[in-house]
Motif scaffolding. Structure first.
Motif, PDB file in Angstrom:
ATOM      1  N   ALA A  70       0.703  11.092  -7.825  1.00  0.00           N
ATOM      2  CA  ALA A  70      -0.068  12.340  -7.744  1.00  0.00           C
ATOM      3  C   ALA A  70       0.723  13.489  -8.362  1.00  0.00           C
ATOM      4  CB  ALA A  70      -0.418  12.648  -6.287  1.00  0.00           C
TER       5      ALA A  70
ATOM      6  N   PRO B 265       0.816  -1.209   0.000  1.00  0.00           N
ATOM      7  CA  PRO B 265       0.000   0.000   0.000  1.00  0.00           C
ATOM      8  C   PRO B 265       0.857   1.270   0.000  1.00  0.00           C
ATOM      9  CG  PRO B 265      -0.505  -1.393   1.907  1.00  0.00           C
ATOM     10  CD  PRO B 265       0.665  -1.990   1.192  1.00  0.00           C
ATOM     11  N   LYS B 266       0.376   2.273  -0.678  1.00  0.00           N
ATOM     12  CA  LYS B 266       1.008   3.595  -0.695  1.00  0.00           C
ATOM     13  C   LYS B 266       2.446   3.579  -1.202  1.00  0.00           C
ATOM     14  CE  LYS B 266      -1.800   5.102   3.176  1.00  0.00           C
ATOM     15  NZ  LYS B 266      -1.849   5.667   4.485  1.00  0.00           N
TER      16      LYS B 266
ATOM     17  N   SER C  57      -5.302   5.092  -1.975  1.00  0.00           N
ATOM     18  CA  SER C  57      -4.261   6.034  -1.547  1.00  0.00           C
ATOM     19  C   SER C  57      -3.773   6.920  -2.697  1.00  0.00           C
ATOM     20  CB  SER C  57      -3.092   5.284  -0.913  1.00  0.00           C
ATOM     21  OG  SER C  57      -2.476   4.416  -1.844  1.00  0.00           O
ATOM     22  N   ILE C  58      -3.656   6.391  -3.903  1.00  0.00           N
ATOM     23  CA  ILE C  58      -3.194   7.210  -5.034  1.00  0.00           C
ATOM     24  C   ILE C  58      -4.274   8.199  -5.459  1.00  0.00           C
ATOM     25  CG2 ILE C  58      -2.488   7.156  -7.461  1.00  0.00           C
ATOM     26  CD1 ILE C  58      -1.022   4.509  -6.830  1.00  0.00           C
TER      27      ILE C  58
ATOM     28  N   CYS D 147       3.804   4.410  -3.961  1.00  0.00           N
ATOM     29  CA  CYS D 147       4.256   5.629  -4.653  1.00  0.00           C
ATOM     30  C   CYS D 147       3.099   6.610  -4.862  1.00  0.00           C
ATOM     31  CB  CYS D 147       4.954   5.298  -5.969  1.00  0.00           C
ATOM     32  SG  CYS D 147       3.943   4.478  -7.188  1.00  0.00           S
ATOM     33  N   SER D 148       2.223   6.723  -3.881  1.00  0.00           N
ATOM     34  CA  SER D 148       1.040   7.584  -3.989  1.00  0.00           C
ATOM     35  C   SER D 148       1.405   9.028  -4.318  1.00  0.00           C
ATOM     36  CB  SER D 148       0.238   7.556  -2.677  1.00  0.00           C
ATOM     37  OG  SER D 148      -0.124   6.244  -2.358  1.00  0.00           O
ATOM     38  N   ASP D 149       2.350   9.598  -3.574  1.00  0.00           N
ATOM     39  CA  ASP D 149       2.708  10.997  -3.803  1.00  0.00           C
ATOM     40  C   ASP D 149       3.404  11.191  -5.146  1.00  0.00           C
ATOM     41  OD1 ASP D 149       1.588  11.717  -1.379  1.00  0.00           O
ATOM     42  OD2 ASP D 149       3.479  11.552  -0.286  1.00  0.00           O
TER      43      ASP D 149
ATOM     44  N   ASN E 161       9.360   2.573  -0.162  1.00  0.00           N
ATOM     45  CA  ASN E 161       8.142   1.884   0.245  1.00  0.00           C
ATOM     46  C   ASN E 161       8.082   0.451  -0.281  1.00  0.00           C
ATOM     47  OD1 ASN E 161       7.272   4.037   1.759  1.00  0.00           O
ATOM     48  ND2 ASN E 161       6.052   4.915   0.121  1.00  0.00           N
TER      49      ASN E 161
ATOM     50  N   HIS F 294      -6.934   5.464 -11.411  1.00  0.00           N
ATOM     51  CA  HIS F 294      -6.092   5.003 -10.295  1.00  0.00           C
ATOM     52  C   HIS F 294      -6.812   3.877  -9.564  1.00  0.00           C
ATOM     53  CE1 HIS F 294      -4.015   8.821 -10.848  1.00  0.00           C
ATOM     54  NE2 HIS F 294      -5.179   9.411 -10.735  1.00  0.00           N
TER      55      HIS F 294
ATOM     56  N   ALA G 190      -4.402  10.929  -2.809  1.00  0.00           N
ATOM     57  CA  ALA G 190      -3.233  11.817  -2.879  1.00  0.00           C
ATOM     58  C   ALA G 190      -3.354  12.755  -4.084  1.00  0.00           C
ATOM     59  CB  ALA G 190      -1.942  10.995  -2.963  1.00  0.00           C
ATOM     60  N   THR G 191      -3.853  12.220  -5.197  1.00  0.00           N
ATOM     61  CA  THR G 191      -4.052  13.032  -6.399  1.00  0.00           C
ATOM     62  C   THR G 191      -5.110  14.098  -6.152  1.00  0.00           C
ATOM     63  OG1 THR G 191      -3.404  11.166  -7.791  1.00  0.00           O
ATOM     64  CG2 THR G 191      -4.636  12.951  -8.857  1.00  0.00           C
TER      65      THR G 191
END
Length: 180
Positions: free
Chosen positions: A17, A9-10, A40-41, A12-14, A163, A81, A44-45
């Motif tokens: 985004a 999870p998470k 999460s993506i 590369c969410s940021d 991550n 996403h 974040a987006t």
């Protein structure tokens, strides 16, 4: 086969985004972004775009068709996403593409969520202005001045590498606990 499938999870969410934000900021004026996926993506987006005063509308891949039609009719950009599941396979099909009006599509999900023939027809019918693909697979072979392939560029970020390492350790730990 009794095989556990684990995700990171998470991872590369940021980064994803940020990738989406860079594309949309080039055409920021009067942008309305439809975001498919509220994990999460997607979140974040949404946060990044809202922080930059860009209007966002969220669609879940299981949303009723009327809601999808309403949102897709209003958007200048569509971002994908979502995980590839039996419900999301070919989510972006001819019917949904027909709701778009000269939209920019940014796919950071999976190639299997988009009908390739419908995507091409949608471009030539004026529904799709440009297609950005940050997925590996079939779409990396599509060519045209209206297609940009980046082949998982967001996954090369420091955030993603860190991550992935943490997630891999957690998966190994889970497997070892299950064996004992």
């Amino acid at each position: 086969h009794n095989v556990d499938i684990l995700t990171i999870p998470k991872y590369c969410s940021d980064s994803v985004a940020s990738y989406v934000g860079q594309i949309i900021n080039k055409q920021k004026e009067d942008s309305v972004v439809a975001i498919v996926g509220n994990g999460s993506i997607g979140m974040a987006t949404t946060k990044l775009l809202n922080d930059n005063n860009i209007k966002t509308l969220i669609i879940h891949h299981n949303s009723p068709e009327e809601k999808s039609q309403f949102i897709l009719n209003k958007c200048s950009h569509l971002t994908l996403h979502m995980p590839l599941t039996k419900e999301s396979v070919k989510w972006l099909n001819a019917k949904r593409i027909s709701y778009l009006k000269n939209a920019v599509i940014i796919n950071t999900a999976r190639a299997g969520e988009v009908e390739e023939k419908s995507l091409i027809n949608g471009h030539f019918n004026g529904n799709i202005k440009h297609y950005y693909s940050d997925v590996s697979g079939r779409f990396s072979k599509l060519r045209g001045d209206w297609i940009t392939n980046t082949n998982r560029i967001a996954s090369y970020s420091h955030e993603a590498q860190k991550n992935r390492a943490i997630g891999t350790i957690q998966c190994i730990k889970y497997a070892l606990e299950k064996l004992s």
